[in-house]
Design a protein around this motif. Structure first.
Motif, PDB file in Angstrom:
ATOM      1  N   ALA A  81      80.650  -1.864  40.617  1.00 61.88           N
ATOM      2  CA  ALA A  81      81.054  -2.717  39.500  1.00 61.88           C
ATOM      3  C   ALA A  81      79.842  -3.355  38.837  1.00 61.88           C
ATOM      4  N   GLU A  82      78.885  -3.779  39.645  1.00 61.65           N
ATOM      5  CA  GLU A  82      77.664  -4.383  39.107  1.00 61.65           C
ATOM      6  C   GLU A  82      76.932  -3.384  38.209  1.00 61.65           C
ATOM      7  N   GLY A  83      76.842  -2.138  38.678  1.00 63.90           N
ATOM      8  CA  GLY A  83      76.171  -1.114  37.894  1.00 63.90           C
ATOM      9  C   GLY A  83      76.906  -0.815  36.591  1.00 63.90           C
ATOM     10  N   VAL A  84      78.252  -0.788  36.646  1.00 64.54           N
ATOM     11  CA  VAL A  84      79.032  -0.552  35.425  1.00 64.54           C
ATOM     12  C   VAL A  84      78.792  -1.678  34.426  1.00 64.54           C
ATOM     13  N   MET A  85      78.743  -2.916  34.919  1.00 66.38           N
ATOM     14  CA  MET A  85      78.524  -4.045  34.001  1.00 66.38           C
ATOM     15  C   MET A  85      77.122  -4.018  33.406  1.00 66.38           C
ATOM     16  N   GLU A  86      76.128  -3.626  34.174  1.00 67.18           N
ATOM     17  CA  GLU A  86      74.779  -3.487  33.624  1.00 67.18           C
ATOM     18  C   GLU A  86      74.766  -2.426  32.531  1.00 67.18           C
ATOM     19  N   TRP A  87      75.486  -1.336  32.773  1.00 65.69           N
ATOM     20  CA  TRP A  87      75.586  -0.273  31.766  1.00 65.69           C
ATOM     21  C   TRP A  87      76.306  -0.781  30.520  1.00 65.69           C
ATOM     22  N   LEU A  88      77.363  -1.587  30.700  1.00 64.02           N
ATOM     23  CA  LEU A  88      78.107  -2.120  29.566  1.00 64.02           C
ATOM     24  C   LEU A  88      77.257  -3.049  28.707  1.00 64.02           C
ATOM     25  N   VAL A  89      76.342  -3.782  29.331  1.00 59.36           N
ATOM     26  CA  VAL A  89      75.434  -4.623  28.548  1.00 59.36           C
ATOM     27  C   VAL A  89      74.622  -3.755  27.593  1.00 59.36           C
ATOM     28  N   ASP A  90      74.135  -2.620  28.088  1.00 57.68           N
ATOM     29  CA  ASP A  90      73.375  -1.708  27.231  1.00 57.68           C
ATOM     30  C   ASP A  90      74.265  -1.103  26.146  1.00 57.68           C
ATOM     31  N   VAL A  91      75.509  -0.752  26.509  1.00 55.01           N
ATOM     32  CA  VAL A  91      76.442  -0.220  25.516  1.00 55.01           C
ATOM     33  C   VAL A  91      76.666  -1.248  24.414  1.00 55.01           C
ATOM     34  N   ALA A  92      76.875  -2.510  24.810  1.00 52.12           N
ATOM     35  CA  ALA A  92      77.142  -3.571  23.842  1.00 52.12           C
ATOM     36  C   ALA A  92      75.976  -3.758  22.879  1.00 52.12           C
ATOM     37  N   ASP A  93      74.758  -3.533  23.360  1.00 53.84           N
ATOM     38  CA  ASP A  93      73.582  -3.677  22.497  1.00 53.84           C
ATOM     39  C   ASP A  93      73.497  -2.593  21.437  1.00 53.84           C
ATOM     40  N   ASP A  94      74.014  -1.400  21.743  1.00 55.22           N
ATOM     41  CA  ASP A  94      73.783  -0.242  20.883  1.00 55.22           C
ATOM     42  C   ASP A  94      75.019   0.287  20.162  1.00 55.22           C
ATOM     43  N   ALA A  95      76.200  -0.030  20.643  1.00 54.28           N
ATOM     44  CA  ALA A  95      77.414   0.592  20.123  1.00 54.28           C
ATOM     45  C   ALA A  95      77.812   0.020  18.765  1.00 54.28           C
ATOM     46  N   PRO A  96      78.526   0.805  17.964  1.00 52.40           N
ATOM     47  CA  PRO A  96      79.024   0.309  16.669  1.00 52.40           C
ATOM     48  C   PRO A  96      80.283  -0.535  16.809  1.00 52.40           C
ATOM     49  N   PHE A  97      80.732  -0.772  18.041  1.00 52.10           N
ATOM     50  CA  PHE A  97      81.918  -1.576  18.304  1.00 52.10           C
ATOM     51  C   PHE A  97      81.560  -2.704  19.268  1.00 52.10           C
ATOM     52  N   GLY A  98      82.404  -3.713  19.350  1.00 51.00           N
ATOM     53  CA  GLY A  98      82.210  -4.791  20.312  1.00 51.00           C
ATOM     54  C   GLY A  98      82.638  -4.360  21.705  1.00 51.00           C
ATOM     55  N   VAL A  99      82.170  -5.060  22.706  1.00 52.30           N
ATOM     56  CA  VAL A  99      82.521  -4.791  24.098  1.00 52.30           C
ATOM     57  C   VAL A  99      82.956  -6.093  24.749  1.00 52.30           C
TER      58      VAL A  99
END
Length: 383
Positions: free
Chosen positions: A222-240
């Motif tokens: 779960a920790e790793g998924v959340m770290e990945w989501l932080v990166d997604v949130a920085d780059d994605a065209p949508f909110g997270v």
């Protein structure tokens, strides 16, 4: 931006910023489970949805009275019509229109079935719906339909998403994270972008309802998924945003600090000082009118047929305790991030039978803490 529960003010179907909300007085999000009826048999279903409607559901008149009560929280109250499948009721469009006419920000989470036609999506848009949230738990028909228990659900959901886009209706995609779905997250992320969604809501499994039989991921994963989501949130065209995983805020804060940033828990990218958690910025009304801190924390503070939703949210002992981070026990109570995160109160209830206990999905150990560690196994609690 600073990755948090949400990324970007434009992701919200309301002009109100979360930091404008005094969560001791009103929820940022109020969910009404208008029915438990649903044509799907999803493996993770919190509501343990059934094919037929419950005979004691709130009536149309009672539902409108509930929306009147929600309006008493203040201007622009956000209301989500949920289920089951809210479109299993024949008055859903009428309820949306009524809420909009009374100043509520109305959104909905319909099920991805053949009943969610382009015509129904257009009717909801015309009624003033501010956002539609659809669930995708796999990036293909094979994986999503297996999880949802219904062949054709993936195609119906994707078609409804395209219909929402064509109707000018902002789209949110909800995804459940468990052992069965976690490997598909990168592909689902790409699909969320392709569909033009404004927000990806990533729900970390809570073992309630039929979800008790699913396998959660472990805290380290779960920790790793959340770290990945932080990166997604920085780059994605949508909110997270995350659901039932407020420690995403702690992960994001630690990650930004490690990168030499100046992120502070006092304020996130949209001005929210703390996360929205069960009972603190969040309220749930069941199909029969029971008021819960969350749909995943089925402990009732009272019933809207007997008491005001506003009074139950503001003054019930259950809700007041959930808004006090110093009332937390165990590892969460000792954590220096408890004012930023606080852990999932729903998961604590589901696993320990106590909504103030520690969240077993969190891998973080507070410095100097030598107390008991939480158990991730579901508790025997009355649902």
């Amino acid at each position: 931006m600073f990755g948090t529960g949400y990324s970007g003010a434009d992701a919200h179907p309301t002009s109100m910023r979360p930091s404008d909300v005094d969560t001791s007085q009103r929820p940022f999000v109020c969910i009404w489970e208008v029915t438990q009826a649903c044509a799907l048999a999803c493996e993770h279903c919190r509501a343990d949805a059934q094919p037929a409607r419950h005979p004691d559901e709130l009536t149309t008149a009672e539902g409108k009275a509930l929306l009147d009560d929600a309006r008493a929280f203040g201007d622009g109250q956000l209301v989500v019509l949920s289920g089951g499948d809210p479109l299993a009721r024949d008055d859903t469009v009428d309820l949306v229109e009524y809420g909009v006419e009374n100043g509520l920000r109305m959104t909905m989470t319909p099920s991805g079935t053949e009943s969610l036609t382009r015509e129904r999506v257009a009717d909801l848009a015309d009624a003033g719906l501010r956002r539609m949230a659809l669930s995708l738990d796999g990036a293909s028909a094979a994986t999503h339909d297996a999880f949802r228990g219904e062949a054709g659900s993936f195609d119906s959901t994707v078609e409804a998403a395209r219909a929402a886009r064509d109707a000018g209706l902002p789209l949110q995609i909800n995804t459940t994270v468990c052992a069965q779905t976690v490997g598909d997250l990168p592909a689902i992320r790409d699909l969320v972008a392709d569909l033009g969604a404004v927000l990806w809501s990533v729900f970390f499994l809570v073992p309630v309802g039929r979800g008790r039989v699913l396998d959660p991921i472990d805290p380290e994963r779960a920790e790793g998924v959340m770290e990945w989501l932080v990166d997604v949130a920085d780059d994605a065209p949508f909110g997270v945003k995350t659901t039932e995983a407020p420690h995403y805020r702690r992960v994001a804060l630690q990650q930004k600090r490690a990168e030499g940033g100046t992120a502070s828990p006092a304020r996130d990218g949209i001005g929210r000082r703390t996360g929205i958690t069960a009972g603190d910025g969040f309220a749930f009304v069941s199909h029969v009118g029971d008021v819960y801190p969350s749909g995943f924390l089925p402990e009732s503070a009272g019933n809207v047929r007997e008491e005001s939703l506003v009074d139950l949210y503001r003054d019930s002992a259950l809700f007041e305790s959930l808004r006090d981070p110093d009332a937390l026990t165990g590892k969460c109570g000792a954590c220096e991030f408890r004012n930023v995160c606080g852990g999932s109160r729903s998961r604590a209830y589901a696993t320990a039978g106590d909504p103030l206990a520690s969240d077993p999905l969190c891998a973080y150990e507070p410095e100097g803490y030598d107390g008991p560690m939480p158990d991730q196994s579901p508790a025997e609690v009355e649902l």
